[in-house]
Write an enzyme that holds these catalytic residues in place. Structure first.
Site, mmCIF file in Angstrom:
data_model
loop_
_atom_site.group_PDB
_atom_site.id
_atom_site.type_symbol
_atom_site.label_atom_id
_atom_site.label_comp_id
_atom_site.label_asym_id
_atom_site.label_seq_id
_atom_site.Cartn_x
_atom_site.Cartn_y
_atom_site.Cartn_z
ATOM 1 N N HIS A 1 -5.919 2.747 0.375
ATOM 2 C CA HIS A 1 -7.161 1.974 0.339
ATOM 3 C C HIS A 1 -8.118 2.545 1.377
ATOM 4 C CE1 HIS A 1 -9.745 -1.692 0.534
ATOM 5 N NE2 HIS A 1 -9.840 -1.321 1.805
ATOM 6 N N HIS B 1 0.812 -1.218 0.000
ATOM 7 C CA HIS B 1 0.000 0.000 0.000
ATOM 8 C C HIS B 1 0.847 1.272 0.000
ATOM 9 C CE1 HIS B 1 -2.861 -3.077 1.310
ATOM 10 N NE2 HIS B 1 -3.809 -2.269 0.874
#
Length: 262
Positions: free
Chosen positions: A232, A227
């Site tokens: 997200h 990530h």
């Protein structure tokens, strides 16, 4: 196109005119900004009904830090607080009462297909290319409804970031798509509840930190493996179908957001 332009002009007039003039302009059929939804009454605490739920859907992104606005059709304190934040963000009287000016602004933001101005169905159905909202654990209608709530939260997040564009790199995923990209078996992407975001005009950490105030109970960003190139965001706390205890989980250590449940 000419009719749609007239609608936009009338909505702008509604925002500019005071008192009774606002009511008369907004009440006129021509002032309805689009074909998606029209409110017929002023809403405030104590009200209930499908019109309250439609309002909650559109202000879900103004829930405030660590909070969510349930789409339960009951106008309670959390809905009123979200309406106040929405009103304040757009320069309206922040009284927590959804009346002509609040609705006029929502009409201005809302496209005919119910999506907010800066997001659309196509970009939310792009986990591995267009999947058509099928192949997940929910019906197409349920998945689209979740995706619509996600888009309205993203609209609020975008506004808080100075109206700088947010780019959705992954939205809804079918099971096949989710397996293909190595997603978690109960990923919120399967439900239309999630979006992976980048921005060409701001930092990922700006996105992650701001998302805490806009109804996202799941935030995973820089500092978490896989990530570091996107953030997200999801609505896991509102998902009663994934077999997981509803909670708030944020993790973006490189942005000062330690991993853990809230």
């Amino acid at each position: 196109m000419r009719v749609h332009s007239l609608k936009r002009v009338l909505v702008a007039l509604a925002l500019a005119l005071p008192g009774a003039a606002i009511a008369s302009v907004v009440a006129a059929p021509a002032a309805h900004a689009d074909a998606c939804y029209t409110w017929e009454r002023t809403l405030s605490q104590g009200r209930s009904g499908s019109d309250v739920r439609e309002l909650q859907l559109r202000v879900a992104g103004w829930a405030g830090n660590r909070d969510i606005v349930e789409l339960d059709g009951r106008y309670g304190p959390k809905t009123a607080a979200a309406v106040r934040r929405f009103q304040s963000a757009y320069g309206l009287t922040a009284d927590g009462i959804a009346g002509p000016q609040t609705f006029a602004k929502l009409y201005q933001l809302q496209d005919n297909n119910c999506t907010p101005r800066h997001f659309n169905w196509a970009e939310m159905d792009d986990g591995c290319g267009r999947g058509g909202w099928t192949g997940g654990p929910l019906t197409t209608a349920q998945t689209r409804q979740n995706a619509l709530r996600t888009m309205w939260k993203l609209e609020a997040l975008r506004k808080s970031l100075g109206d700088k564009p947010l780019i959705v790199t992954s939205g809804f995923r079918s099971r096949t798509c989710n397996n293909q990209v190595g997603g978690a078996s109960n990923s919120q992407h399967l439900y239309g509840n999630a979006a992976d975001l980048i921005s060409r005009d701001g930092s990922l950490c700006d996105i992650a930190r701001a998302a805490r105030n806009h109804g996202f109970s799941g935030i995973i960003g820089p500092g978490v493996s896989g990530h570091n190139t996107h953030v997200h965001v999801d609505s896991r706390r509102e998902n009663n179908r994934d077999g997981v205890t509803n909670n708030t989980y944020w993790a973006a250590p490189n942005c000062g957001i330690p991993a853990g449940n809230r």
